[in-house]
Design an enzyme around this catalytic site. Sequence first.
Site, mmCIF file in Angstrom:
data_model
loop_
_atom_site.group_PDB
_atom_site.id
_atom_site.type_symbol
_atom_site.label_atom_id
_atom_site.label_comp_id
_atom_site.label_asym_id
_atom_site.label_seq_id
_atom_site.Cartn_x
_atom_site.Cartn_y
_atom_site.Cartn_z
ATOM 1 N N HIS A 166 0.849 -1.220 0.000
ATOM 2 C CA HIS A 166 0.000 0.000 0.000
ATOM 3 C C HIS A 166 0.873 1.254 0.000
ATOM 4 C CE1 HIS A 166 -3.132 2.871 1.265
ATOM 5 N NE2 HIS A 166 -4.002 1.925 0.919
ATOM 6 N N ILE B 58 1.881 4.812 1.212
ATOM 7 C CA ILE B 58 0.939 5.656 1.952
ATOM 8 C C ILE B 58 0.306 4.818 3.055
ATOM 9 C CG2 ILE B 58 -1.222 6.959 1.812
ATOM 10 C CD1 ILE B 58 -0.590 7.586 -1.075
#
Length: 236
Positions: free
Chosen positions: A139, A145
Amino acid sequence: MATSAFANSLLSSSSSTSLSHGVMPSTNNALLPSRISVFASQNLLFSSHLKLKKKNMTSSTSLTTFCSLDSAKDPKEEQTPIELKYPAYPTVMDINQIRDILPHRFPFLLVDRVIEHNPGVSAVAIKNVTINDNFFPGHFPERPIMPGVLMVEAMAQVGGLVMLQPEVGGSRENFFFAGIDKVRFRKPVIAGDTLVMRMTLTKLQKRFGIAKMEGKAYVGGEVVCEGEFLMATGSA
């Protein structure tokens, strides 16, 4: 007679010479001294003006130099290395004390330090976001992030530090995240950020074991996430 004739010849030759050189005749030469004095006065005034202007320029230059030297010497902050300018967050609870209160463990313990704590009222804690966190490989691989749901979970854990206190009657064996409302994500949180989370108790119904809290998370003083949280508490 010879003398007067000689004098007259001299006067006539002088007048013709003056006229041939563009000089006023003797009858008008009486005005020359006054004209010379006017020209001299004008030259004197012009010279004084130049001197005064030069003096003002010199004084303003010296004043500017003086101010710039003062500004270069005055601020002590510029002499302080950047690594010494910013103090660390205080420690009210370290990670071991947090582990004594929260039941979460790796990889789901998302609170590193408590920097302010009012049992049963509010708490402020931090989460150091690093590239080694296990959620970053997925992710996202090209742009790491922190997932928003994990920010919400981290804030809920700070709420647990507020509620799991003898004053409130909470128990680590019986404490649940019951709901969220009005959650907004304002900015992305990336590796290298320090997530600062504040959770505040707004309503407590001990009879039903329900607590309502408001939460905000910050990075660098800017809100990155906020919302309302519902917790379910009880005795073991």
